[in-house]
Design an enzyme around this catalytic site. Sequence first.
Site, short mmCIF file in Angstrom:
data_model
loop_
_atom_site.label_atom_id
_atom_site.label_comp_id
_atom_site.label_asym_id
_atom_site.label_seq_id
_atom_site.Cartn_x
_atom_site.Cartn_y
_atom_site.Cartn_z
N GLN A 1 93.75 -0.49 -2.75
CA GLN A 1 94.44 -0.87 -1.78
C GLN A 1 94.80 0.41 -0.67
OE1 GLN A 1 97.97 -0.99 -5.36
NE2 GLN A 1 97.65 0.97 -6.07
N HIS B 1 114.79 2.50 -11.45
CA HIS B 1 114.60 2.65 -12.39
C HIS B 1 114.68 2.90 -13.91
CE1 HIS B 1 111.18 3.80 -9.63
NE2 HIS B 1 110.31 3.28 -11.04
N ASP C 1 103.62 6.55 -10.33
CA ASP C 1 103.61 7.27 -8.95
C ASP C 1 104.87 8.68 -10.15
OD1 ASP C 1 106.38 5.36 -10.07
OD2 ASP C 1 105.87 4.49 -8.31
N ASP D 1 97.17 2.82 -15.66
CA ASP D 1 97.63 2.51 -13.97
C ASP D 1 96.12 1.96 -13.46
OD1 ASP D 1 99.71 2.66 -11.44
OD2 ASP D 1 98.07 2.88 -10.84
N ASP E 1 92.79 -1.78 -15.94
CA ASP E 1 94.07 -2.92 -15.24
C ASP E 1 94.70 -2.79 -17.16
OD1 ASP E 1 93.89 -5.96 -13.86
OD2 ASP E 1 94.23 -5.95 -16.58
N ALA E 2 95.79 -3.18 -16.54
CA ALA E 2 97.22 -4.01 -17.86
C ALA E 2 96.11 -4.75 -18.72
CB ALA E 2 97.89 -3.66 -17.11
N ASP F 1 106.08 -1.89 -15.62
CA ASP F 1 106.40 -1.55 -13.71
C ASP F 1 105.12 -2.32 -13.22
OD1 ASP F 1 107.57 -0.55 -11.46
OD2 ASP F 1 107.01 2.05 -12.89
#
Length: 543
Positions: free
Chosen positions: A277, A307, A331, A351, A385-386, A403
Amino acid sequence: MDAAPPVSDLVRLGAEAGGDGRGGAPPDLTAAGLTRRQTRVLLAAVLVVATCGILYELVVGTLASYLLGNSALHFSLTIGGFMTAMGLGSWAARAVRGDALVWFVGVELAVGLLGGMSAAVLYAAFTYTPFVHLAMGAVILGIGALVGLEIPLVTRLLGGPGRISASELKDTVAGVLAVDYLGALVASLAFPFVLLPVLGVVRTAFVTGFVNLVVVVFCLRAFRRELGQRRRALWAATALVALPLAAGAVGADKLASVFEAKLYRDPVVYAEQSTYQRIVLTASGGDLRLYLDGGLQFSTKDEHRYHEALVHPPMALAQRRERVLVLGGGDGLAVREILGWPEVRSVTLVDLDPAVTRLARAHAALREANEGALEDPRVEIIHDDAGAFLARPGDPYDVVIVDLPDPNHESLAKLYSRPFYERLRGRLGVGGTVAVQSTSPTFAREAYWSIVATAEAAGLHPEPYHLYVPSFGDWGFFVGSTHAVRPGRYRLPPAVAPRVMTPAAFRTARFFDGDASRIPVEVSTLDDPAVLRYYQQGWARWE
């Protein structure tokens, strides 16, 4: 001085004389009258032009998805438009008269210039005009038609009716197509794994245009005697095309930053194209903002509202809080909230993009925002990958925080599907809870309630709630478990003192106004990602 005769006439005269048409020793000629070196150059040209053609498709599709969203639509338009234009170009090749080599060199120069400039043209059209779709269509049709001309011209050079036998022509065409398809494989591997993360989309386009010029250079050298005086004009044209491509390749970062500065409200302080990305940080007046592929992920002015709403309900309602899993959230801001709970012994952060977690640890302002959460010894970072992570067997978790970005394209919609939530349910321990950010119940009402309905179908017993986040608007979540959630048990220990998500705020968050209340919707599956359809339709009404 008279113009030089066509290449085909030179080859024929040379062959009849038993020499190479230049008074020297007979060259090693193929059945079509070309030297072995010339044949190899043309076949190599097929490989290169096929690779470049696919790269231009990927550049346009990727940039259109980044700027306009809806990747399925814009990649479909890009691929369909390119294929149609290539067909038109191939059909138009029937009308080409004259020397096929000169035509081929001219087409290569044109496709190199247009393809090399394609990303810059689309960026400029999106930034400065309302005609980005028109520019996209023009670029696709122009490059596609030129690419469609290339292969018929090369086939004509390698041998056509009247120059070689039917069986030799069949073998020639088969060889050309085989090399052409190999080029497609090279491009499809090079673009996501090498070119995009290393060069970025704008520089990739310029460099690909230069590769087309390399083909021209090799052809001009291999056929220098056959081209005669025309070679000087073609060399001059090549140099002329090379100038803007060289300038663009050298200044691609500055050019992209100029365009991006117009796309974002605040000054861009960091930009990176990762394998997955486009990552952009902007900053102004103490407000740090993270964008992924143009979509806002947080603003430090109000991210605490988001959050706190995502983390504290599942933490408060879980029976245990020792082992926590976070899917997405590279993040580190959700992890920061989790670490404030004294019972937490370990946090596993999954992530996909290592560039995001690296930035969260290295960038001073972002590290200040997450309070160095990703360097806490209790935190383990896994880049995966989740969905793939949940598919593998593993120990259960007390709390799971999801998230992830909104389901705005297919690769993300699968993470809001019934199979994904079923796997998620399987990783919850006894009394464990899960919370999922679920887009806006106001802006994408159908999508939000589809997420809730999908979680219900997977046995997660979701309790929906929402909260106003100024940067996003009204934003939705759900907290779920393997058993019915009891929202009245929302309690916070003295060590946890949220600014927003107090027990009273959580009670209020569970009520929905009439225009955001539950409506009948479909469950989202892998085969039928209803949430993606709902999401696109919902946001389109507001945009």
